[in-house]
Design a protein around this motif. Sequence first.
Motif, PDB file in Angstrom:
ATOM      1  N   MET A   1      28.142   1.025  -2.249  1.00  0.00           N
ATOM      2  CA  MET A   1      26.930   1.701  -2.358  1.00  0.00           C
ATOM      3  C   MET A   1      26.232   1.064  -3.772  1.00  0.00           C
ATOM      4  N   ILE A   2      25.267   0.868  -3.736  1.00  0.00           N
ATOM      5  CA  ILE A   2      24.459   0.294  -5.002  1.00  0.00           C
ATOM      6  C   ILE A   2      24.310   1.585  -5.852  1.00  0.00           C
ATOM      7  N   SER A   3      24.320   1.512  -7.318  1.00  0.00           N
ATOM      8  CA  SER A   3      24.304   2.498  -8.003  1.00  0.00           C
ATOM      9  C   SER A   3      22.719   2.842  -8.310  1.00  0.00           C
ATOM     10  N   TYR A   4      22.398   4.045  -8.499  1.00  0.00           N
ATOM     11  CA  TYR A   4      21.018   4.423  -8.559  1.00  0.00           C
ATOM     12  C   TYR A   4      20.392   3.860  -9.617  1.00  0.00           C
ATOM     13  N   LEU A   5      21.049   3.828 -10.827  1.00  0.00           N
ATOM     14  CA  LEU A   5      20.502   3.380 -12.203  1.00  0.00           C
ATOM     15  C   LEU A   5      20.118   1.877 -11.934  1.00  0.00           C
ATOM     16  N   ASP A   6      21.228   0.855 -11.250  1.00  0.00           N
ATOM     17  CA  ASP A   6      20.760  -0.246 -10.896  1.00  0.00           C
ATOM     18  C   ASP A   6      19.439  -0.657 -10.167  1.00  0.00           C
ATOM     19  N   LEU A   7      19.408   0.320  -8.975  1.00  0.00           N
ATOM     20  CA  LEU A   7      18.207   0.183  -8.123  1.00  0.00           C
ATOM     21  C   LEU A   7      17.110   0.488  -8.987  1.00  0.00           C
ATOM     22  N   LEU A   8      17.070   1.476  -9.770  1.00  0.00           N
ATOM     23  CA  LEU A   8      15.851   2.055 -10.587  1.00  0.00           C
ATOM     24  C   LEU A   8      15.534   0.849 -11.569  1.00  0.00           C
ATOM     25  N   LEU A   9      16.520   0.085 -12.050  1.00  0.00           N
ATOM     26  CA  LEU A   9      16.114  -0.834 -13.008  1.00  0.00           C
ATOM     27  C   LEU A   9      15.385  -2.162 -12.266  1.00  0.00           C
ATOM     28  N   LYS A  10      16.133  -2.565 -11.008  1.00  0.00           N
ATOM     29  CA  LYS A  10      15.550  -3.332 -10.240  1.00  0.00           C
ATOM     30  C   LYS A  10      14.121  -3.260  -9.676  1.00  0.00           C
ATOM     31  N   LEU A  11      13.808  -1.800  -9.241  1.00  0.00           N
ATOM     32  CA  LEU A  11      12.492  -1.486  -8.924  1.00  0.00           C
ATOM     33  C   LEU A  11      11.522  -1.432 -10.053  1.00  0.00           C
ATOM     34  N   THR A  12      11.891  -0.997 -10.961  1.00  0.00           N
ATOM     35  CA  THR A  12      11.247  -1.180 -12.386  1.00  0.00           C
ATOM     36  C   THR A  12      10.688  -2.686 -12.742  1.00  0.00           C
ATOM     37  N   ILE A  13      11.555  -3.538 -12.624  1.00  0.00           N
ATOM     38  CA  ILE A  13      11.385  -5.055 -12.711  1.00  0.00           C
ATOM     39  C   ILE A  13      10.155  -5.215 -11.639  1.00  0.00           C
ATOM     40  N   TRP A  14      10.568  -5.175 -10.411  1.00  0.00           N
ATOM     41  CA  TRP A  14       9.749  -5.299  -9.317  1.00  0.00           C
ATOM     42  C   TRP A  14       8.126  -4.826  -9.573  1.00  0.00           C
ATOM     43  N   LEU A  16       7.031  -4.297 -12.488  1.00  0.00           N
ATOM     44  CA  LEU A  16       6.338  -4.905 -13.686  1.00  0.00           C
ATOM     45  C   LEU A  16       5.993  -6.134 -12.986  1.00  0.00           C
ATOM     46  N   LEU A  17       6.424  -6.844 -12.227  1.00  0.00           N
ATOM     47  CA  LEU A  17       6.027  -8.098 -11.723  1.00  0.00           C
ATOM     48  C   LEU A  17       4.913  -8.068 -10.973  1.00  0.00           C
ATOM     49  N   THR A  18       4.835  -7.069 -10.002  1.00  0.00           N
ATOM     50  CA  THR A  18       3.719  -6.924  -8.990  1.00  0.00           C
ATOM     51  C   THR A  18       2.499  -6.064  -9.489  1.00  0.00           C
ATOM     52  N   SER A  19       2.920  -5.186 -10.213  1.00  0.00           N
ATOM     53  CA  SER A  19       1.581  -4.335 -10.840  1.00  0.00           C
ATOM     54  C   SER A  19       0.883  -3.810  -9.568  1.00  0.00           C
ATOM     55  N   ASP A  20       1.662  -3.272  -8.717  1.00  0.00           N
ATOM     56  CA  ASP A  20       1.158  -2.578  -7.333  1.00  0.00           C
ATOM     57  C   ASP A  20       2.194  -1.546  -7.041  1.00  0.00           C
ATOM     58  N   PHE A  21       1.485  -0.390  -6.726  1.00  0.00           N
ATOM     59  CA  PHE A  21       2.180   0.956  -6.414  1.00  0.00           C
ATOM     60  C   PHE A  21       1.886   1.375  -4.981  1.00  0.00           C
ATOM     61  N   SER A  22       1.444   0.430  -4.226  1.00  0.00           N
ATOM     62  CA  SER A  22       0.871   0.508  -2.769  1.00  0.00           C
ATOM     63  C   SER A  22       2.340   1.206  -1.958  1.00  0.00           C
ATOM     64  N   LEU A  23       1.939   1.763  -0.828  1.00  0.00           N
ATOM     65  CA  LEU A  23       3.202   2.100   0.126  1.00  0.00           C
ATOM     66  C   LEU A  23       4.087   0.780   0.555  1.00  0.00           C
ATOM     67  N   ALA A  24       3.084  -0.099   0.940  1.00  0.00           N
ATOM     68  CA  ALA A  24       3.801  -1.292   1.585  1.00  0.00           C
ATOM     69  C   ALA A  24       4.640  -2.113   0.351  1.00  0.00           C
ATOM     70  N   ASN A  25       3.989  -2.093  -0.869  1.00  0.00           N
ATOM     71  CA  ASN A  25       4.889  -2.585  -1.805  1.00  0.00           C
ATOM     72  C   ASN A  25       6.008  -2.044  -2.373  1.00  0.00           C
ATOM     73  N   ILE A  26       5.945  -0.593  -2.201  1.00  0.00           N
ATOM     74  CA  ILE A  26       7.236   0.250  -2.629  1.00  0.00           C
ATOM     75  C   ILE A  26       8.374  -0.301  -1.638  1.00  0.00           C
ATOM     76  N   ILE A  27       7.588  -0.171  -0.155  1.00  0.00           N
ATOM     77  CA  ILE A  27       8.892  -0.339   0.857  1.00  0.00           C
ATOM     78  C   ILE A  27       9.291  -1.964   0.554  1.00  0.00           C
ATOM     79  N   GLY A  29       9.788  -3.562  -2.263  1.00  0.00           N
ATOM     80  CA  GLY A  29      10.420  -3.523  -3.483  1.00  0.00           C
ATOM     81  C   GLY A  29      11.868  -2.905  -3.183  1.00  0.00           C
ATOM     82  N   VAL A  30      12.000  -1.908  -2.381  1.00  0.00           N
ATOM     83  CA  VAL A  30      13.386  -1.356  -2.182  1.00  0.00           C
ATOM     84  C   VAL A  30      13.916  -1.990  -1.429  1.00  0.00           C
TER      85      VAL A  30
END
Length: 129
Positions: A1-14, A16-27, A29-30
């Motif tokens: 299983m992926i580490s929560y901290l690694d997932l958080l790091l990847k999502l943060t980078i995502w 920062l790259l997209t600058s979009d917090f819409s529901l579609a972008n969150i889905i 990104g995850v």
Amino acid sequence: MISYLDLLLKLTIWFLLTSDFSLANIIIGVTICLLLPRKLTSPGKLKDWLRALVEVLIAIPQAYVEAIEIMLFPHKKEGVKMERVKPQRTPGLIFLDIFIITFTPKTIVLKYHEAGWYEVHRIKRRKQS
């Protein structure tokens, strides 16, 4: 299983790259974070992650100070130095280490060696021994 901290790091980078917090972008990104390949390593300890985040917070004012120094005083000397990677580092923590080194204006990581070394380029005001 992926580490929560690694997932958080990847999502943060995502984000920062997209600058979009819409529901579609969150889905999206995850989904991308879960599909990205990862090495099977032991998960990073929370203590190591917190220490790395403190180093990031320290690097921010340090970057401003170094930028002002570069503008006010000439930095004519430069050099390349090998620095050892801290022991027991996960790929996410290695990425944060490289980010911290490269974030400051006087240093940049030229190469990461799999044997556990960073090749770091530095500029200096004068020759230091």
